[in-house]
Design an enzyme around this catalytic site. Sequence first.
Site, PDB file in Angstrom:
ATOM      1  N   ALA A  17     -36.150  22.497 -30.121  1.00  0.00           N
ATOM      2  CA  ALA A  17     -36.988  21.288 -30.076  1.00  0.00           C
ATOM      3  C   ALA A  17     -36.248  20.151 -29.380  1.00  0.00           C
ATOM      4  CB  ALA A  17     -37.388  20.874 -31.486  1.00  0.00           C
ATOM      5  N   ARG A  23     -44.926  15.354 -21.282  1.00  0.00           N
ATOM      6  CA  ARG A  23     -46.373  15.338 -21.046  1.00  0.00           C
ATOM      7  C   ARG A  23     -47.196  14.816 -22.233  1.00  0.00           C
ATOM      8  NH1 ARG A  23     -48.449  20.802 -19.225  1.00  0.00           N
ATOM      9  NH2 ARG A  23     -46.429  21.698 -19.713  1.00  0.00           N
ATOM     10  N   TYR A 108     -39.797  28.418 -30.975  1.00  0.00           N
ATOM     11  CA  TYR A 108     -39.994  27.151 -30.251  1.00  0.00           C
ATOM     12  C   TYR A 108     -40.775  26.191 -31.140  1.00  0.00           C
ATOM     13  CZ  TYR A 108     -38.865  29.207 -25.609  1.00  0.00           C
ATOM     14  OH  TYR A 108     -38.260  29.782 -24.525  1.00  0.00           O
ATOM     15  N   GLY A 109     -40.277  24.975 -31.268  1.00  0.00           N
ATOM     16  CA  GLY A 109     -40.973  23.988 -32.100  1.00  0.00           C
ATOM     17  C   GLY A 109     -42.375  23.675 -31.618  1.00  0.00           C
ATOM     18  N   ASN A 177     -43.373  36.163 -21.056  1.00  0.00           N
ATOM     19  CA  ASN A 177     -42.429  35.843 -22.116  1.00  0.00           C
ATOM     20  C   ASN A 177     -42.967  34.673 -22.943  1.00  0.00           C
ATOM     21  OD1 ASN A 177     -40.161  35.343 -23.676  1.00  0.00           O
ATOM     22  ND2 ASN A 177     -39.104  34.204 -22.041  1.00  0.00           N
ATOM     23  N   LYS A 342     -60.869   5.513 -55.668  1.00  0.00           N
ATOM     24  CA  LYS A 342     -59.434   5.607 -55.375  1.00  0.00           C
ATOM     25  C   LYS A 342     -58.637   5.619 -56.663  1.00  0.00           C
ATOM     26  CE  LYS A 342     -56.533   2.637 -55.477  1.00  0.00           C
ATOM     27  NZ  LYS A 342     -55.595   1.499 -55.497  1.00  0.00           N
ATOM     28  N   ARG A 431     -74.030 -14.415 -67.124  1.00  0.00           N
ATOM     29  CA  ARG A 431     -74.874 -14.974 -66.072  1.00  0.00           C
ATOM     30  C   ARG A 431     -75.175 -16.418 -66.438  1.00  0.00           C
ATOM     31  NH1 ARG A 431     -79.810 -10.944 -66.834  1.00  0.00           N
ATOM     32  NH2 ARG A 431     -78.803  -8.997 -66.256  1.00  0.00           N
TER      33      ARG A 431
HETATM   34  C1  UD1 Z   1     -39.506  29.178 -21.333  1.00  0.00           C
HETATM   35  C2  UD1 Z   1     -39.003  30.569 -20.893  1.00  0.00           C
HETATM   36  C3  UD1 Z   1     -40.119  31.309 -20.187  1.00  0.00           C
HETATM   37  C4  UD1 Z   1     -41.320  31.420 -21.092  1.00  0.00           C
HETATM   38  C5  UD1 Z   1     -41.741  30.036 -21.576  1.00  0.00           C
HETATM   39  C6  UD1 Z   1     -42.807  30.149 -22.618  1.00  0.00           C
HETATM   40  C7  UD1 Z   1     -36.623  30.429 -20.455  1.00  0.00           C
HETATM   41  C8  UD1 Z   1     -35.594  30.321 -19.399  1.00  0.00           C
HETATM   42  N1  UD1 Z   1     -37.871  30.409 -20.042  1.00  0.00           N
HETATM   43  O1  UD1 Z   1     -39.803  28.492 -20.127  1.00  0.00           O
HETATM   44  O2  UD1 Z   1     -39.692  32.610 -19.824  1.00  0.00           O
HETATM   45  O3  UD1 Z   1     -42.386  32.058 -20.435  1.00  0.00           O
HETATM   46  O4  UD1 Z   1     -40.633  29.327 -22.159  1.00  0.00           O
HETATM   47  O5  UD1 Z   1     -43.308  28.875 -22.930  1.00  0.00           O
HETATM   48  O6  UD1 Z   1     -36.299  30.557 -21.608  1.00  0.00           O
HETATM   49  N2  UD1 Z   1     -35.702  23.519 -24.943  1.00  0.00           N
HETATM   50  C9  UD1 Z   1     -34.563  22.973 -25.505  1.00  0.00           C
HETATM   51  N3  UD1 Z   1     -33.512  22.659 -24.702  1.00  0.00           N
HETATM   52  C10 UD1 Z   1     -33.530  22.872 -23.363  1.00  0.00           C
HETATM   53  C11 UD1 Z   1     -34.697  23.430 -22.793  1.00  0.00           C
HETATM   54  C12 UD1 Z   1     -35.757  23.747 -23.604  1.00  0.00           C
HETATM   55  O7  UD1 Z   1     -34.509  22.771 -26.728  1.00  0.00           O
HETATM   56  O8  UD1 Z   1     -32.517  22.568 -22.720  1.00  0.00           O
HETATM   57  C13 UD1 Z   1     -36.832  23.866 -25.820  1.00  0.00           C
HETATM   58  C14 UD1 Z   1     -38.072  23.022 -25.566  1.00  0.00           C
HETATM   59  O9  UD1 Z   1     -38.103  21.903 -26.408  1.00  0.00           O
HETATM   60  C15 UD1 Z   1     -39.180  24.005 -25.881  1.00  0.00           C
HETATM   61  C16 UD1 Z   1     -38.583  25.363 -25.527  1.00  0.00           C
HETATM   62  O10 UD1 Z   1     -37.187  25.187 -25.546  1.00  0.00           O
HETATM   63  O11 UD1 Z   1     -39.510  24.011 -27.252  1.00  0.00           O
HETATM   64  C17 UD1 Z   1     -39.062  25.888 -24.193  1.00  0.00           C
HETATM   65  O12 UD1 Z   1     -38.691  24.986 -23.186  1.00  0.00           O
HETATM   66  P1  UD1 Z   1     -39.521  24.849 -21.858  1.00  0.00           P
HETATM   67  O13 UD1 Z   1     -38.846  23.877 -20.972  1.00  0.00           O
HETATM   68  O14 UD1 Z   1     -40.949  24.614 -22.172  1.00  0.00           O
HETATM   69  O15 UD1 Z   1     -39.322  26.321 -21.260  1.00  0.00           O
HETATM   70  P2  UD1 Z   1     -40.003  26.895 -19.970  1.00  0.00           P
HETATM   71  O16 UD1 Z   1     -39.227  26.482 -18.799  1.00  0.00           O
HETATM   72  O17 UD1 Z   1     -41.441  26.609 -20.013  1.00  0.00           O
END
Ligand code: UD1
Length: 460
Positions: A17, A23, A108-109, A177, A342, A431
């Site tokens: 996270a 975005r 992933y968070g 992935n 409430k 009243r």
């Molecule tokens: C990553 C995968 C990709 C996959 C996709 C799915 C890699 C290299 N790529 O790509 O294969 O299809 O997710 O959504 O793993 N994050 C960190 N630190 C960092 C970078 C990212 O904590 O330095 C966290 C982000 O907060 C997020 C997650 O990792 O929760 C994924 O990061 P994101 O940048 O979305 O990865 P993608 O490049 O989309």
Amino acid sequence: MTDTANPSAPLATVILAAGKGTRMKSDTHKVLHCIAGRSMLDHLLASAHELAPSRQVVVAGHGRDQLEKALGGRADIALQEPQLGTGHAVQMAQQALADFSGDVLILYGDVPFVRAATMRAMLARLNAADNPAVVVLGFEPEDALQYGRIIASHGRIEKMVEHKDATEDERACRLCNSGLMAVKSADLWDLLARVGNDNAQGEYYLTDIVNIANADGRICAVVVTDDADEVAGINSRGELAQAEARWQARRRVQAMADGATLVAPDTVWFSWDTVIGRDVVVEPNVIFGPGVRVADHVTIHAFSHLEGATVASRADIGPYARLRPGADIREKAKVGNFVEIKNAVMGEGAKANHLTYVGDAEVGAGANLGAGTITCNYNGYFKHRTIIGERAFIGSNSSLIAPITIGADAIVAAGSAVTRDVAPGELRMVRAEQMVKPGWADQFHDLMRKKKAEKLPKKG
Ligand code: UD1
Ligand code: CA
């Protein structure tokens, strides 16, 4: 493959996270945005909790303080600063897990709805007899464009490649992935240490551990989910709204399957923790905020809003009722239109049918609150309680100025502003004496019409 799983291997989860979440355009950390009234992070932690992990690490960068506060000690926080990629992110958890030995599940968070069953399937595969080094959760989205690709055959991964690094042939591959992986701690740190950043984005890719393990002659396996929704990432407000819509759609189906009638399902909004019984009828446009429990045979009429409320069997709510936190509606009680409750008990069979505010109160069984009854609970500084006895009758448009007790079977006359306790069985009427002047209004109108006629400009 599940039968070869080793259920006794300790589990650690690592939740990534640290991304900027640009975005979302938000001051709130991306994973703290809510779906069905609960943050993405908490949805994910709840699913992971089903697997009873012995350790949990959240990798944080931007907005780390917010995460720390939200977690309240439920997970360790590992700092990733700067963010050099997903592989680098997982590496940041190594220190927190230095004394941990077992399975590591990487989540992933911003992918909050992975089911516990899917996590279990990944761990089962990780512990299968062929001893894979890495298990990756794959999926086949309708639009594969931006995702990393998994080149695999018969469940064995040959290569992982990011979209930006992929050849045309590799991009044509539909297996993507999700980002989620399972790896044993004995393999993970060693593999991560060998990941470089010589790629299109100059990042340390987590996906490279698969390619490194392959080069070592190890097996890497893919578990494919057929539910693309569970691995959907949330990166924008639009995707947040889509995830909310999908969650609500599932919850509505569940409520109906459990025996509730939803007259217009698409207009009913549930909270993550809503409890709703059988033979409950929910009319259109009802909203359940967090903390609502509804027993069997309750009717909730249109446009009602409930939050932090308990509703007992055969109670009748709305239309246009508002139940706020601490509302405790007992059996067969009635809370009608434009009534707000409430932090108050509505006793068994008690009624407040119209235009009433009941706050910080106990309303006895069978009591009747007339239209426009107000418990005046707040003096600008302190809140005070109102106690209304069983079967008491409060006439319309009465103000009960708390702290105050109205005895059982008492009657408060309509329009009373009551400041002192009312004894059981008493009539209280507060009243002004009525002034009666027969014919006065007729005389008044005559006089006024005459004056007005004198003032009108004379016509030519
Ligand atoms: C990553 C995968 C990709 C996959 C996709 C799915 C890699 C290299 N790529 O790509 O294969 O299809 O997710 O959504 O793993 N994050 C960190 N630190 C960092 C970078 C990212 O904590 O330095 C966290 C982000 O907060 C997020 C997650 O990792 O929760 C994924 O990061 P994101 O940048 O979305 O990865 P993608 O490049 O989309
Ligand atoms: Ca992403």
